[in-house]
Design a protein around this motif. Structure first.
Motif, PDB file in Angstrom:
ATOM      1  N   ALA A  87       0.832  -1.206   0.000  1.00  0.00           N
ATOM      2  CA  ALA A  87       0.000   0.000   0.000  1.00  0.00           C
ATOM      3  C   ALA A  87       0.868   1.258   0.000  1.00  0.00           C
ATOM      4  O   ALA A  87       0.549   2.250  -0.667  1.00  0.00           O
ATOM      5  N   LEU A  88       1.978   1.224   0.764  1.00  0.00           N
ATOM      6  CA  LEU A  88       2.880   2.377   0.818  1.00  0.00           C
ATOM      7  C   LEU A  88       3.514   2.632  -0.547  1.00  0.00           C
ATOM      8  O   LEU A  88       3.560   3.770  -1.028  1.00  0.00           O
TER       9      LEU A  88
ATOM     10  N   ARG B 154       2.455   1.652  -3.505  1.00  0.00           N
ATOM     11  CA  ARG B 154       1.442   2.050  -4.493  1.00  0.00           C
ATOM     12  C   ARG B 154       1.041   3.514  -4.309  1.00  0.00           C
ATOM     13  O   ARG B 154       0.885   4.252  -5.292  1.00  0.00           O
ATOM     14  N   LYS B 155       0.893   3.963  -3.062  1.00  0.00           N
ATOM     15  CA  LYS B 155       0.526   5.355  -2.791  1.00  0.00           C
ATOM     16  C   LYS B 155       1.614   6.307  -3.292  1.00  0.00           C
ATOM     17  O   LYS B 155       1.317   7.337  -3.915  1.00  0.00           O
ATOM     18  N   ALA B 156       2.881   5.973  -3.016  1.00  0.00           N
ATOM     19  CA  ALA B 156       3.985   6.819  -3.482  1.00  0.00           C
ATOM     20  C   ALA B 156       4.033   6.852  -5.010  1.00  0.00           C
ATOM     21  O   ALA B 156       4.324   7.892  -5.609  1.00  0.00           O
TER      22      ALA B 156
ATOM     23  N   GLU C 284       1.467   6.456  -7.126  1.00  0.00           N
ATOM     24  CA  GLU C 284       0.335   7.237  -7.635  1.00  0.00           C
ATOM     25  C   GLU C 284       0.530   8.734  -7.384  1.00  0.00           C
ATOM     26  O   GLU C 284       0.078   9.561  -8.188  1.00  0.00           O
ATOM     27  N   GLN C 285       1.171   9.101  -6.284  1.00  0.00           N
ATOM     28  CA  GLN C 285       1.423  10.519  -6.015  1.00  0.00           C
ATOM     29  C   GLN C 285       2.329  11.144  -7.069  1.00  0.00           C
ATOM     30  O   GLN C 285       2.211  12.336  -7.359  1.00  0.00           O
TER      31      GLN C 285
ATOM     32  N   GLU D 199       3.149  -5.205  -4.618  1.00  0.00           N
ATOM     33  CA  GLU D 199       2.073  -4.363  -4.094  1.00  0.00           C
ATOM     34  C   GLU D 199       0.996  -5.203  -3.397  1.00  0.00           C
ATOM     35  O   GLU D 199       0.363  -4.740  -2.448  1.00  0.00           O
TER      36      GLU D 199
END
Length: 307
Positions: free
Chosen positions: A6-7, A9-11, A13-14, A37
């Motif tokens: 999750a970490l 994937r979030k980075a 997408e940002q 992921e």
């Protein structure tokens, strides 16, 4: 999905990356990236490569790989050497040793030329050029003889005041030597210095003087690289966040403390006011904190780097 996945994937997408973009930058197959992921490490070729893949993924999306591995060490399988199934393909590092050497010599020649120009100006205006009070007495006598009227006439040279070069009251003519005023002194341009104060992990802390506005420029060679600039610190306002392709450049005029971040430092050159900041061609992510020295507000000047 795991916490680590999750970490990452979030980075990703940002920064606007897709899995295809990460695959292109890291050379890791897309199905392995999806497995990381999702936390499905069994899909990967072996536990020996899990840490390497996670580290490469973290650096590409701008995270601190060592910190990520430390925080999620219980989730990541232990690195046990196994038979090589699929080696990690890394982009070939560009050979820039000759160009770096030329850049250093060019900078030295520029500095020596600048010092030579200052020395010439000082010699011309302060030593070689005589002042108005040093006119040779023989030249004055010659000039007086040339302008002296024949005997019996009233056109004799006018008497002048030695201090003011003005004709004495009652004289009929004037013949004074013009005094050339001393030129204005050549202004001294202060040099900007860049001093390495300390290095913590992958972050270098520099002190910049004098203050004022400086131009930061990134140049990418040998592949794609994400670069970023934050105001004040790593948590400050984002001034620049961009993925540069091979041979692309990006620049920004900044003032005050700034924080620089690069995903692949060995592919990017960083310059401040046109002068290269040496980073030793470090692989992986690299950060720099640039802070103006206290009490300096002088406009930009040629830059030197000290350690």
């Amino acid at each position: 999905m795991s916490d680590l996945g999750a970490l990452l994937r979030k980075a990703r997408e940002q920064r606007g990356y897709s899995l295809d973009d990460i695959q292109e930058l890291t050379k890791i197959r897309k199905r392995y990236l999806e497995a990381i992921e999702e936390g499905n490490y069994k899909v990967l070729p072996g536990s020996f490569y899990v840490r390497a893949f996670v580290k490469n993924y973290s650096e590409t999306v701008g995270l601190d790989a060592e910190e990520v591995l430390h925080l999620y060490q219980k989730e990541i399988p232990s690195a046990v050497p196994e038979q090589v199934v699929e080696p990690i393909q890394r982009p070939r590092r560009a050979q820039r040793q000759s160009s770096d050497r030329l850049s250093r010599w060019g900078f030295r020649m520029l500095m020596w030329s600048f010092l030579l120009l200052i020395a010439i100006l000082v010699y011309v205006y302060a030593i070689a050029k005589p002042g108005g009070d040093n006119v040779d007495s023989a030249d004055q006598t010659k000039m007086t003889d040339q302008t002296k009227a024949p005997e019996g006439t009233d056109n004799s040279p006018a008497q002048t005041d030695n201090n003011t070069n003005k004709p004495v009251e009652g004289s009929k003519d004037t013949n004074t030597v013009p005094v050339t005023p001393d030129p204005d002194p050549v202004p001294t341009v202060p040099q900007t210095t860049l001093t390495l104060e300390k290095t913590t992990g992958r972050t270098d802390y520099y002190q910049v003087s004098p203050g004022g506005t400086h131009k930061i420029e990134f140049k990418v060679t040998g592949g794609d690289c994400w670069v970023g600039i934050n105001q004040t610190s790593s948590k400050g306002k984002i001034l620049l966040s961009k993925t540069l392709k091979d041979t692309e450049t990006a620049s920004l005029d900044v003032e005050g403390p700034v924080y620089l971040n690069m995903a692949h430092a060995n592919k990017a050159e960083v310059t401040i006011d046109g002068v290269l900041i040496e980073d030793g061609n470090k692989t992986g992510s690299h950060k720099m904190q640039l802070t103006p020295a206290a009490g300096t507000e002088t406009p930009n000047a040629p830059v030197t780097q000290t350690e």
